[in-house]
Motif scaffolding. Structure first.
Motif, PDB file in Angstrom:
ATOM      1  N   SER A 282       0.848  -1.195   0.000  1.00 11.76           N
ATOM      2  CA  SER A 282       0.000   0.000   0.000  1.00 11.76           C
ATOM      3  C   SER A 282       0.886   1.249   0.000  1.00 11.76           C
ATOM      4  O   SER A 282       1.970   1.248   0.602  1.00 11.76           O
ATOM      5  CB  SER A 282      -0.888   0.005   1.239  1.00 11.76           C
ATOM      6  OG  SER A 282      -1.571   1.238   1.314  1.00 11.76           O
ATOM      7  N   CYS A 283       0.382   2.305  -0.641  1.00 13.87           N
ATOM      8  CA  CYS A 283       1.120   3.579  -0.644  1.00 13.87           C
ATOM      9  C   CYS A 283       0.751   4.430   0.564  1.00 13.87           C
ATOM     10  O   CYS A 283       1.180   5.578   0.669  1.00 13.87           O
ATOM     11  CB  CYS A 283       0.867   4.334  -1.943  1.00 13.87           C
ATOM     12  SG  CYS A 283      -0.880   4.434  -2.365  1.00 13.87           S
ATOM     13  N   THR A 284      -0.055   3.876   1.478  1.00 13.47           N
ATOM     14  CA  THR A 284      -0.382   4.596   2.714  1.00 13.47           C
ATOM     15  C   THR A 284       0.080   3.776   3.933  1.00 13.47           C
ATOM     16  O   THR A 284      -0.741   3.377   4.769  1.00 13.47           O
ATOM     17  CB  THR A 284      -1.909   4.850   2.793  1.00 13.47           C
ATOM     18  OG1 THR A 284      -2.585   3.580   2.645  1.00 13.47           O
ATOM     19  CG2 THR A 284      -2.392   5.784   1.714  1.00 13.47           C
TER      20      THR A 284
ATOM     21  N   LEU B  46     -10.705   5.095  -8.024  1.00 16.62           N
ATOM     22  CA  LEU B  46     -10.513   5.956  -6.853  1.00 16.62           C
ATOM     23  C   LEU B  46      -9.556   5.246  -5.890  1.00 16.62           C
ATOM     24  O   LEU B  46      -9.467   4.017  -5.888  1.00 16.62           O
ATOM     25  CB  LEU B  46     -11.853   6.217  -6.143  1.00 16.62           C
ATOM     26  CG  LEU B  46     -12.872   7.059  -6.922  1.00 16.62           C
ATOM     27  CD1 LEU B  46     -13.746   6.198  -7.795  1.00 16.62           C
ATOM     28  CD2 LEU B  46     -13.729   7.847  -5.973  1.00 16.62           C
ATOM     29  N   GLY B  47      -8.905   6.053  -5.079  1.00 19.84           N
ATOM     30  CA  GLY B  47      -7.958   5.446  -4.133  1.00 19.84           C
ATOM     31  C   GLY B  47      -6.530   5.685  -4.566  1.00 19.84           C
ATOM     32  O   GLY B  47      -5.693   4.797  -4.476  1.00 19.84           O
ATOM     33  N   CYS B  48      -6.244   6.884  -5.036  1.00 20.37           N
ATOM     34  CA  CYS B  48      -4.874   7.305  -5.343  1.00 20.37           C
ATOM     35  C   CYS B  48      -4.627   8.605  -4.617  1.00 20.37           C
ATOM     36  O   CYS B  48      -5.173   9.622  -5.036  1.00 20.37           O
ATOM     37  CB  CYS B  48      -4.662   7.485  -6.842  1.00 20.37           C
ATOM     38  SG  CYS B  48      -3.025   8.181  -7.242  1.00 20.37           S
ATOM     39  N   PRO B  49      -3.842   8.611  -3.522  1.00 18.60           N
ATOM     40  CA  PRO B  49      -3.313   7.451  -2.808  1.00 18.60           C
ATOM     41  C   PRO B  49      -4.443   6.571  -2.243  1.00 18.60           C
ATOM     42  O   PRO B  49      -5.588   6.983  -2.187  1.00 18.60           O
ATOM     43  CB  PRO B  49      -2.524   8.090  -1.664  1.00 18.60           C
ATOM     44  CG  PRO B  49      -2.284   9.500  -2.065  1.00 18.60           C
ATOM     45  CD  PRO B  49      -3.436   9.888  -2.913  1.00 18.60           C
TER      46      PRO B  49
ATOM     47  N   THR C 253      -2.692  -3.257  -4.815  1.00 21.32           N
ATOM     48  CA  THR C 253      -2.345  -2.700  -6.122  1.00 21.32           C
ATOM     49  C   THR C 253      -3.026  -1.360  -6.333  1.00 21.32           C
ATOM     50  O   THR C 253      -3.768  -0.875  -5.470  1.00 21.32           O
ATOM     51  CB  THR C 253      -2.760  -3.705  -7.219  1.00 21.32           C
ATOM     52  OG1 THR C 253      -2.234  -3.259  -8.483  1.00 21.32           O
ATOM     53  CG2 THR C 253      -4.278  -3.848  -7.346  1.00 21.32           C
ATOM     54  N   CYS C 254      -2.788  -0.752  -7.485  1.00 24.47           N
ATOM     55  CA  CYS C 254      -3.575   0.400  -7.933  1.00 24.47           C
ATOM     56  C   CYS C 254      -3.562   0.373  -9.453  1.00 24.47           C
ATOM     57  O   CYS C 254      -2.779  -0.356 -10.056  1.00 24.47           O
ATOM     58  CB  CYS C 254      -2.999   1.710  -7.396  1.00 24.47           C
ATOM     59  SG  CYS C 254      -1.601   2.339  -8.329  1.00 24.47           S
ATOM     60  N   LEU C 255      -4.412   1.175 -10.063  1.00 23.84           N
ATOM     61  CA  LEU C 255      -4.534   1.073 -11.521  1.00 23.84           C
ATOM     62  C   LEU C 255      -3.400   1.772 -12.268  1.00 23.84           C
ATOM     63  O   LEU C 255      -3.317   1.679 -13.480  1.00 23.84           O
ATOM     64  CB  LEU C 255      -5.907   1.571 -11.995  1.00 23.84           C
ATOM     65  CG  LEU C 255      -6.904   0.409 -12.079  1.00 23.84           C
ATOM     66  CD1 LEU C 255      -7.339  -0.067 -10.725  1.00 23.84           C
ATOM     67  CD2 LEU C 255      -8.095   0.757 -12.932  1.00 23.84           C
ATOM     68  N   VAL C 256      -2.521   2.454 -11.533  1.00 26.53           N
ATOM     69  CA  VAL C 256      -1.351   3.039 -12.203  1.00 26.53           C
ATOM     70  C   VAL C 256      -0.246   1.989 -12.340  1.00 26.53           C
ATOM     71  O   VAL C 256       0.417   1.919 -13.370  1.00 26.53           O
ATOM     72  CB  VAL C 256      -0.845   4.281 -11.421  1.00 26.53           C
ATOM     73  CG1 VAL C 256       0.484   4.780 -11.976  1.00 26.53           C
ATOM     74  CG2 VAL C 256      -1.892   5.386 -11.472  1.00 26.53           C
ATOM     75  N   VAL C 257      -0.067   1.154 -11.323  1.00 24.98           N
ATOM     76  CA  VAL C 257       1.033   0.180 -11.372  1.00 24.98           C
ATOM     77  C   VAL C 257       0.576  -1.206 -11.847  1.00 24.98           C
ATOM     78  O   VAL C 257       1.377  -2.130 -11.901  1.00 24.98           O
ATOM     79  CB  VAL C 257       1.758   0.060 -10.001  1.00 24.98           C
ATOM     80  CG1 VAL C 257       2.370   1.381  -9.589  1.00 24.98           C
ATOM     81  CG2 VAL C 257       0.829  -0.455  -8.911  1.00 24.98           C
TER      82      VAL C 257
ATOM     83  N   ALA D  48      -5.649  14.108  -8.888  1.00 27.57           N
ATOM     84  CA  ALA D  48      -4.807  14.750  -9.911  1.00 27.57           C
ATOM     85  C   ALA D  48      -3.543  13.924 -10.164  1.00 27.57           C
ATOM     86  O   ALA D  48      -3.041  13.878 -11.285  1.00 27.57           O
ATOM     87  CB  ALA D  48      -4.437  16.158  -9.467  1.00 27.57           C
ATOM     88  N   LYS D  49      -3.045  13.245  -9.128  1.00 29.48           N
ATOM     89  CA  LYS D  49      -1.855  12.404  -9.339  1.00 29.48           C
ATOM     90  C   LYS D  49      -2.187  11.291 -10.324  1.00 29.48           C
ATOM     91  O   LYS D  49      -1.457  11.058 -11.278  1.00 29.48           O
ATOM     92  CB  LYS D  49      -1.360  11.805  -8.014  1.00 29.48           C
ATOM     93  CG  LYS D  49      -0.248  10.800  -8.240  1.00 29.48           C
ATOM     94  CD  LYS D  49       0.426  10.305  -6.992  1.00 29.48           C
ATOM     95  CE  LYS D  49       1.488   9.265  -7.356  1.00 29.48           C
ATOM     96  NZ  LYS D  49       2.347   8.875  -6.267  1.00 29.48           N
ATOM     97  N   ALA D  50      -3.302  10.601 -10.096  1.00 33.52           N
ATOM     98  CA  ALA D  50      -3.675   9.506 -11.008  1.00 33.52           C
ATOM     99  C   ALA D  50      -3.902  10.055 -12.409  1.00 33.52           C
ATOM    100  O   ALA D  50      -3.477   9.452 -13.401  1.00 33.52           O
ATOM    101  CB  ALA D  50      -4.928   8.816 -10.494  1.00 33.52           C
TER     102      ALA D  50
HETATM  103 FE1  F3S Z   1      -0.633   4.995  -4.618  1.00 32.67          FE
HETATM  104 FE2  F3S Z   1      -0.786   4.097  -7.071  1.00 32.67          FE
HETATM  105 FE3  F3S Z   1      -1.478   6.560  -6.541  1.00 32.67          FE
HETATM  106  S1  F3S Z   1       0.849   3.722  -5.646  1.00 32.67           S
HETATM  107  S2  F3S Z   1      -0.234   7.175  -4.824  1.00 32.67           S
HETATM  108  S3  F3S Z   1      -2.473   4.703  -5.787  1.00 32.67           S
HETATM  109  S4  F3S Z   1      -0.266   5.899  -8.268  1.00 32.67           S
END
Ligand code: F3S
Length: 377
Positions: free
Chosen positions: A119-121, A287-290, A339-343, A358-360
């Motif tokens: 997790s990124c948190t 949703l969920g970034c972070p 996981t997340c949809l970016v990685v 905005a990060k995603a």
């Molecule tokens: Fe986390 Fe993935 Fe966003 S690692 S900060 S959810 S890009």
């Protein structure tokens, strides 16, 4: 004068305790020398990024497997999201080949002693204290740890975080030193912040203006979830690793802002961020970034009746209770852990995703549209 090493550290550098440990020390010494550090200091925890097979491929996998034959982690070491949900990867369409490589990466990390937080948190699972020294990679977590929790970490890259996990040390420079944690610009927020997504839009805009500088925000009233989103965006469009918010963040009281350049940001400018980070008609939502907090998931369970689009929400596996998960899933939400949809390669299945971060939106640029959370749900 170069970085001071104890006799024991010199012996390790000479390879007396194995080549793996010596390589990690060498990396940290080189980094410390480059940034004028005077010594290595112990860290309480390490957070590793760059563990998705999608991002590091076979070279990264082989590197981690080789390293895992030589070294073990000395401090609490948590892990960022990987490329798939470890229980649902088949049903989300992840290919066997990808999964098998991803699992090899996780086995190597586990062998070295990493905790599979994925997790990124990581701060929701074990919260660092004020003043604690850390070596965290994952820019959004770095921003949160420094700004909201008052812990101290530079924005580590994947190699330096690994080296810190193995040695338990980091070179003392940058945000480990109090004099480098002071604000350099004041941002006066004149926009009405109607949604948590507005904090991401604000961070995105401010990050572009600031580069690496530390901002001091005035006029913000959000809670820790909003500040998490603000920091993640500051760190994605810029390289901001710390911010202060008047009256909200722990070190803001000690900040002297007289004489600093002031920048005003209004609602019109925030609106333009939504326009810039848009692209196409969304087929699904992420949703969920972070990663979401429990409180954010509870809010979704309270206000959502039924999803309008296929909707993924990502958060740490250990956070939500079964009951809360069931409640949200009954409304049609697909909750993903690890996981997340970016990685994950999962995002490639969709031409366009609606995102509330905005990060995603910036990481998935061209395949995402930034919308307010309330408009998506
Ligand atoms: Fe986390 Fe993935 Fe966003 S690692 S900060 S959810 S890009």
């Amino acid at each position: 004068m170069g970085l001071y090493l104890t006799k024991e550290q010199e012996r390790i550098l000479d390879g007396k305790k194995g080549e793996g440990l010596a390589r990690c020390y060498r990396l940290l010494v080189r980094l410390g020398d480059a940034f004028g550090a005077k010594r290595l200091i112990p860290v309480k925890s390490v957070h590793l990024s760059g563990i998705s097979y999608k991002s590091i491929g076979d070279p990264g996998l082989e590197f981690l497997e080789d390293l895992s034959r030589e070294v073990r982690f000395r401090v609490r070491t948590t892990t960022n999201p990987c490329g798939m949900d470890l229980r649902k990867w088949r049903e989300t369409g992840i290919k066997e080949e990808f999964a098998s490589s991803q699992l090899r990466i996780l086995r190597a990390l586990r062998r070295m002693g990493a905790r599979m937080t994925l997790s990124c948190t990581p701060y929701y699972l074990c919260q660092p204290s004020v003043g604690e020294h850390l070596a965290w990679a994952e820019s959004s977590a770095v921003c949160y740890a420094n700004s909201v929790l008052g812990a101290r970490t530079n924005r580590e890259g994947a190699p330096s975080a690994l080296a810190s996990a193995v040695t338990g040390m980091t070179p003392e420079f940058g945000l480990h030193l109090p004099e480098n944690r002071l604000p350099q610009k004041v941002i006066e927020v004149e926009a009405e912040m109607k949604s948590i997504s507005d904090y991401g839009a604000l961070g995105y805009l401010a990050g572009e203006m600031l580069g690496e500088e530390i901002p001091y925000f005035r006029g913000l009233k959000g809670g820790s979830d909003e500040l998490k989103v603000l920091g993640s965006a500051l760190a994605s469009s810029g390289a901001v690793s710390m911010f202060h918010v008047e009256g909200l963040t722990p070190e803001s009281r000690r900040c002297k802002v007289q004489g600093l350049e002031k920048i005003q940001i209004d609602g019109r400018e925030l609106g333009k961020v939504y326009e810039r980070l848009s692209g196409g008609e969304p087929e699904a939502a992420f949703l969920g970034c972070p990663h979401f907090s429990t409180r954010e998931l509870q809010a979704v369970s309270r206000r959502l009746e039924k999803v309008r689009l296929e909707t993924f929400i990502c958060l740490a596996r250990r956070l939500p209770s079964r009951e809360l998960l069931r409640k949200v899933e009954r409304k049609g939400v697909k909750v993903l852990h690890d996981t997340c949809l970016v990685v994950s390669p999962l995002a490639e299945e969709y031409r366009c995703l609606a995102v509330d971060s905005a990060k995603a939106a910036s990481y998935l640029r061209g395949r995402a549209v930034l919308r307010r959370r309330e408009e998506i749900l």
